[in-house]
Enzyme design. Structure first.
Site, short mmCIF file in Angstrom:
data_model
loop_
_atom_site.label_atom_id
_atom_site.label_comp_id
_atom_site.label_asym_id
_atom_site.label_seq_id
_atom_site.Cartn_x
_atom_site.Cartn_y
_atom_site.Cartn_z
N HIS A 144 -3.27 -18.48 -1.30
CA HIS A 144 -4.69 -18.35 -0.94
C HIS A 144 -4.91 -17.36 0.20
CE1 HIS A 144 -5.18 -22.20 -3.17
NE2 HIS A 144 -4.03 -22.51 -2.56
N SER A 265 -9.59 10.10 8.73
CA SER A 265 -11.01 10.18 8.44
C SER A 265 -11.55 11.40 9.16
CB SER A 265 -11.70 8.91 8.94
OG SER A 265 -13.04 9.19 9.26
N LYS A 271 -8.06 6.54 12.20
CA LYS A 271 -7.81 5.93 10.90
C LYS A 271 -6.64 6.52 10.14
CE LYS A 271 -11.28 4.88 8.42
NZ LYS A 271 -12.11 3.98 7.64
N GLU A 278 -4.89 2.78 -2.65
CA GLU A 278 -6.26 2.49 -3.12
C GLU A 278 -6.52 3.14 -4.47
OE1 GLU A 278 -9.31 2.52 0.36
OE2 GLU A 278 -7.70 3.88 0.89
#
Ligand code: ARG
Length: 449
Positions: A144, A265, A271, A278
């Site tokens: 979970h 970024s 970042k 992704e």
């Protein structure tokens, strides 16, 4: 014919990648026709010579693709006429484009499976490498997405090894079903010539010849088999992507992906976006889409060949290309990532990950497991209230919950928890070592056989 209408049926922009399979199929067919006395030997020689020369033209980039000839078969056949004259017209004896495209796609699928199985093997080798080089790394295992029990990082990584092993099995089964020669089925009913299908199968490396001519030209199950296997394999890669995205976040901080696999970024200099992971997760949707598209294309088709089936190709090629690229990117991305063993250990010690072990401790002292579970739940709430980990609680606190607790409760550690799970398939270091050796053997056996 107006442009839109003419362009609608054209497939050469994507089916040209079948040129090798198409030429191989034609050469085997021509040789067989001559062996059977259906065409003359010198005619077969001219055809084979012409086809080989065309292959060279295509590979050297001098072949002129002509959209008005629609597909790969017509482009090559027309060029053969230009090169050897009317003898070219003998090649299509006892054959139809319907069994021709089926043989091309089957040959293509078989080659593709070989490449995919190899790419999966390389990725599995990488998994073994990172499991070995990080063998001492402990981390929390999750259910979970809640910290559950400590595990070895290597154990977690080997879970993916298993998934990819099953994927290989599925691809090999897909290959087996593609390994059937459709040539000789003609348009749909067979051909009225004394052909030798076994000979053609041998020439092209097919294990069997198809048993029913109508099925042979109507069947695209082998593409569905491949695409289903690919969808499942991409799903595995996507789950792994999700973990890499989570683990490389500041919140987890378990891994650092190499600069080659992250991007900055344009406005937020801190970042390190895990774009490759992704994109792999994103491309998975496209692969699932191709599978559903082909199922949908086929579901309403009466026997046998229908032009709808031309729509199998773009999706299929994209599935193969995307899967191969993703497998290859992953092998390198994983090899170059670094694991922060300090962070993973910290996480494995926090979050009351040892709760199960404390319950098992009470069980060892005679308490039924269900009761022990309740005691540790209350102890856990108590610890959370005091803002402490289990090993920071006083013995009084422990004994306040059960007088079975003694000093030895402090010997429950991440290490003791791992060591206790000493069952086949468990995370005890000895078991994981064995699992690693077994994984290597399986990989070697697959490469050998
Ligand atoms: N381009 C066609 C396809 O991919 C080849 C087979 C065409 N057969 C036909 N009878 N028109 O399906």
């Amino acid at each position: 014919m107006n442009e839109t209408r003419a362009g609608y049926t054209v497939s050469i922009q994507y089916d040209r990648r079948l040129y090798r399979q198409d030429i191989a199929g034609s050469i085997a067919h021509a040789r067989m026709l001559a062996r059977q006395g259906i065409i003359a030997d010198d005619e077969a020689d001219a055809i084979v010579g012409g086809l080989r020369a065309i292959q060279v033209e295509i590979e050297e980039g001098t072949f002129r693709w002509r959209p008005e000839l629609e597909d790969i078969h017509m482009n090559i056949e027309r060029r053969l006429f230009e090169k050897i004259g009317d003898t070219a017209g003998r090649l299509h004896t006892a054959r139809s484009r319907n069994d021709q495209i089926a043989v091309d796609m089957r040959l293509y699928t078989k080659d593709l499976v070989t490449e995919v199985v190899e790419a999966i093997g390389s990725l599995q080798t990488t998994l073994i490498t990172i499991a070995e080089s990080n063998f001492d790394v402990v981390m929390p295992g999750y259910t979970h997405l809640q910290r559950a029990q400590p595990v070895l990082f290597a154990h977690h990584v080997l879970a993916y090894f298993e998934m990819f092993d099953r994927d290989c099995e599925r691809f090999r089964q897909a290959c087996k079903r593609a390994d059937v020669l459709p040539l000789g089925s003609g348009a749909l009913a067979g051909v009225p010539y004394p052909i030798d299908r076994r000979y053609v199968a041998e020439q092209l490396g097919f294990a069997e010849v198809s048993a029913n001519s109508m099925d042979a030209v109507a069947d695209r199950d082998f593409l569905l088999d491949f695409e289903s296997a690919a969808a499942i394999c991409m799903m595995h890669l996507s789950r792994m992507s999700e973990e890499l995205v989570l683990w490389s976040s500041e919140e987890f901080g378990f891994i650092r992906l190499s600069d080659d696999y992250t991007t900055g970024s344009s406005i937020m200099p801190q970042k390190r976006n895990p774009d490759f992971a992704e994109l792999a997760r994103g491309k998975t949707g496209r692969i699932f889409g191709h599978l559903v598209a082909l199922l949908t294309t086929l579901k309403g088709l009466p026997l046998t060949y229908n032009r709808d089936m031309q729509e199998d190709k773009e999706g299929f090629f994209d599935v193969g290309d995307t899967l191969l690229a993703t497998l290859r990117v992953f092998a390198d991305m994983l090899l170059t990532m670094r694991v922060d063993a300090g962070r993973t250990r910290e996480a494995a010690q926090g979050g009351h990950v040892l709760a199960t072990d404390i319950a098992d401790y009470l069980v060892a002292k005679g308490m039924p497991f269900r009761e022990a579970h309740g005691v540790v739940a209350r102890l856990s709430a108590d610890a959370a209230g005091q803002g402490k980990r289990f090993d920071e609680l006083s013995l009084e606190t422990y004994r306040g919950h059960s007088d079975l607790f003694g000093d030895d409760v402090y010997s429950i550690t991440v290490e003791s928890s791992l060591a206790a799970r000493d069952v086949p398939g468990g995370t005890a270091p000895g078991q994981v070592r064995q699992a690693l050796s077994a994984a290597k053997l399986r990989l070697e056996a697959r490469r050998g056989g």
